[in-house]
Scaffold this motif. Sequence first.
Motif, mmCIF file in Angstrom:
data_model
loop_
_atom_site.group_PDB
_atom_site.id
_atom_site.type_symbol
_atom_site.label_atom_id
_atom_site.label_comp_id
_atom_site.label_asym_id
_atom_site.label_seq_id
_atom_site.Cartn_x
_atom_site.Cartn_y
_atom_site.Cartn_z
ATOM 1 N N PHE A 294 31.881 13.995 32.307
ATOM 2 C CA PHE A 294 33.221 14.532 32.545
ATOM 3 C C PHE A 294 34.129 14.107 31.402
ATOM 4 N N ARG A 295 34.695 15.078 30.689
ATOM 5 C CA ARG A 295 35.577 14.777 29.574
ATOM 6 C C ARG A 295 36.959 15.381 29.847
ATOM 7 N N VAL A 296 37.963 14.532 29.887
ATOM 8 C CA VAL A 296 39.351 14.975 30.004
ATOM 9 C C VAL A 296 39.923 15.077 28.590
ATOM 10 N N VAL A 297 40.528 16.209 28.270
ATOM 11 C CA VAL A 297 41.050 16.454 26.926
ATOM 12 C C VAL A 297 42.556 16.205 26.932
ATOM 13 N N PRO A 298 43.011 15.143 26.299
ATOM 14 C CA PRO A 298 44.454 14.826 26.320
ATOM 15 C C PRO A 298 45.283 15.933 25.672
ATOM 16 N N GLY A 299 46.365 16.296 26.347
ATOM 17 C CA GLY A 299 47.314 17.259 25.808
ATOM 18 C C GLY A 299 46.873 18.708 25.898
ATOM 19 N N ALA A 300 45.670 18.971 26.422
ATOM 20 C CA ALA A 300 45.153 20.341 26.460
ATOM 21 C C ALA A 300 45.550 21.026 27.761
ATOM 22 N N GLY A 301 45.875 22.305 27.647
ATOM 23 C CA GLY A 301 46.206 23.102 28.810
ATOM 24 C C GLY A 301 45.027 23.930 29.274
ATOM 25 N N HIS A 302 45.339 25.119 29.781
ATOM 26 C CA HIS A 302 44.285 25.989 30.323
ATOM 27 C C HIS A 302 43.716 26.837 29.188
ATOM 28 N N GLY A 303 42.838 26.212 28.420
ATOM 29 C CA GLY A 303 42.236 26.871 27.276
ATOM 30 C C GLY A 303 42.514 26.095 26.011
ATOM 31 N N PHE A 304 41.473 25.814 25.252
ATOM 32 C CA PHE A 304 41.636 25.034 24.024
ATOM 33 C C PHE A 304 40.371 25.199 23.197
ATOM 34 N N SER A 305 40.493 24.931 21.918
ATOM 35 C CA SER A 305 39.347 24.959 21.016
ATOM 36 C C SER A 305 39.486 23.785 20.067
ATOM 37 N N ARG A 306 38.581 22.836 20.164
ATOM 38 C CA ARG A 306 38.646 21.646 19.333
ATOM 39 C C ARG A 306 37.264 21.315 18.796
ATOM 40 N N PRO A 307 37.170 20.953 17.531
ATOM 41 C CA PRO A 307 35.854 20.658 16.942
ATOM 42 C C PRO A 307 35.094 19.573 17.687
ATOM 43 N N GLU A 308 35.804 18.541 18.152
ATOM 44 C CA GLU A 308 35.094 17.454 18.828
ATOM 45 C C GLU A 308 34.498 17.910 20.164
ATOM 46 N N ILE A 309 35.121 18.914 20.799
ATOM 47 C CA ILE A 309 34.570 19.443 22.045
ATOM 48 C C ILE A 309 33.339 20.302 21.754
ATOM 49 N N ASP A 310 33.393 21.073 20.653
ATOM 50 C CA ASP A 310 32.207 21.836 20.256
ATOM 51 C C ASP A 310 31.029 20.899 20.014
ATOM 52 N N GLU A 311 31.286 19.775 19.351
ATOM 53 C CA GLU A 311 30.203 18.827 19.086
ATOM 54 C C GLU A 311 29.691 18.205 20.382
ATOM 55 N N LEU A 312 30.586 17.972 21.330
ATOM 56 C CA LEU A 312 30.173 17.457 22.636
ATOM 57 C C LEU A 312 29.255 18.452 23.338
ATOM 58 N N VAL A 313 29.642 19.730 23.292
ATOM 59 C CA VAL A 313 28.823 20.768 23.924
ATOM 60 C C VAL A 313 27.467 20.862 23.250
ATOM 61 N N LEU A 314 27.453 20.852 21.921
ATOM 62 C CA LEU A 314 26.183 20.958 21.201
ATOM 63 C C LEU A 314 25.274 19.768 21.493
ATOM 64 N N ALA A 315 25.845 18.586 21.559
ATOM 65 C CA ALA A 315 25.030 17.408 21.876
ATOM 66 C C ALA A 315 24.432 17.522 23.275
ATOM 67 N N PHE A 316 25.230 18.019 24.215
ATOM 68 C CA PHE A 316 24.744 18.218 25.585
ATOM 69 C C PHE A 316 23.612 19.248 25.611
ATOM 70 N N LEU A 317 23.795 20.364 24.902
ATOM 71 C CA LEU A 317 22.768 21.397 24.854
ATOM 72 C C LEU A 317 21.504 20.885 24.180
ATOM 73 N N GLU A 318 21.653 20.163 23.087
ATOM 74 C CA GLU A 318 20.492 19.618 22.385
ATOM 75 C C GLU A 318 19.708 18.693 23.310
ATOM 76 N N ARG A 319 20.424 17.895 24.070
ATOM 77 C CA ARG A 319 19.764 16.917 24.937
ATOM 78 C C ARG A 319 19.015 17.573 26.082
ATOM 79 N N HIS A 320 19.563 18.673 26.600
ATOM 80 C CA HIS A 320 18.985 19.238 27.812
ATOM 81 C C HIS A 320 18.233 20.555 27.616
ATOM 82 N N LEU A 321 18.493 21.260 26.541
ATOM 83 C CA LEU A 321 17.745 22.495 26.294
ATOM 84 C C LEU A 321 16.753 22.360 25.150
#
Length: 525
Positions: free
Chosen positions: A206-233
């Motif tokens: 569970f990652r809470v993104v400080p200052g983010a509203g309903h929709g955001f695009s941040r490089p560190e979140i993309d890397e988090l998603v990719l790491a999660f996908l790499e680990r599980h897929l």
Amino acid sequence: PVHVEGPLPVILSIHGGGWSSGSKARSPAIRFAARGYAVASINYRLSGEAVFPAQIEDCKAAVRWLRANAVKYNLNPDRIAAFGSSAGGHLAALLGTSAGVAELEGVKPQPEESSRVQAVIDFFGPTDLLVMGGMHDRPDSPESRLIGGPIQELKDKAARANPILYLSRDDPPFLIVHGDQDRVVPLRQSQLLHEALVAAGVESTFRVVPGAGHGFSRPEIDELVLAFLERHLKRPVARQGWVDPDRSEPAGTMYRVFHSQSACGEMSYLVYLPPGYHSSQQRYPVIYWLHGIGATQRTGATRAGFVSRIDAAIRNKQMPPVIIVLVNGLRDSWYVDSLDGRRPVESAIIKDLIPHVDATYRTVAARSARAIEGFSMGGFGAAHLGFKFPEWFGAVTIVSGAMLPATEPGNYAAFGFNRDYFLANSPHVLAEKNAAAIASGTRVRILVGEKDPLLEGNRRFHEWLLRLGIPHEFAVIPGVPHQVGRMYEALGDRTPQFYSAVFAAAVGEAAVSAASFQPPRDSTL
């Protein structure tokens, strides 16, 4: 992505829009295709067209379709992640927790395929509609339109849309991301889901993104998603997959691990023991079942339904009791020893697994009481092993086999991209080399669906065996595509009949009780 090898893991992208708008046309997951993932962006019926559960029914239908068409599009049917934001996040989460929930499956195209996913990425999706409060309780809110009326007046129906309702310990891992300034979907919605997952023993990040509203695009979140996908897929399993990390035991099987000298370590498999095994001293024939490319040792007991059909036939006395071994053939081994020596799958099966099975269980250690069968890549493997070692197997069954012709260059990694090595392992070449031995003691059958893209390759292999004088059965099954569950469903009793005939010859050697079964009068396909 282009210029990739092997079946691709899949991201199923589910759009947001309050269940009432949005489209597959703009998928945020598309950017991950460049990192080696296939992305399937889907539409689903919106709330103005149909109320819940139509939306999740469509998502589940999409997963089943992907599995049914995995070979056609070079997809890995056992590596699918659901990815969505807002309403799409809700549906992704619901997809993750509701595998096997019949009331949410809807009308089932590809009914033999599972709608289970292997990972979930939920960006700020609603969870419990009944506690969102405020504008969400209004009769015209997105939540009320989804349910078909004011949610506080239709609490039972609204509760059915809550992913938490269906949680179980075997649910896939979750990645949940939510902005702490979201004014549309309260942060508490993601907290509720995360807490429930953890309480149920399901992996949840569970990652809470400080200052983010309903929709955001941040490089560190993309890397988090990719790491999660790499680990599980794309996660590497122990020692290149020799031990399946999924220790589940489907359809009456048992998960087992043994030491393989060829693999220089442990190797896993699943074994089915017939009714009465533990209360008798009887010895049993053995069927070795080989899975297809991108699949696992569990496929024969899950999507294929092979184990359950054989078990039912034994209990109905349609065939003698047998042991079934579901072999771990790695992801794309083709059941050969790889040219570089790193994946000696053939040796692990012939030199280690079969002797281990004969030493561990009450088998009949004889050619006439040992059979090998496989689907797709496993069909190639059954022919490769059965024809290279005809003294080991009394029956070889090729089901929808990927029967690569001898004229095709060795363009698969297991063959080291080496044409000579490919030919040395080709069932075409091995059948010609050992034709006399195969013809004298191996029952061979080739089964392929009428709508299978591999039909012509199987037909050519059938014609090749005819030219070599190798007796065999060849059957084209009407209406069946390249789908393992559909194939075994269409075969019905013909597989038990085949094995009843095969193992009848081993009754004397096997000490199989003649009173325990009655072979059918007509045991041919």
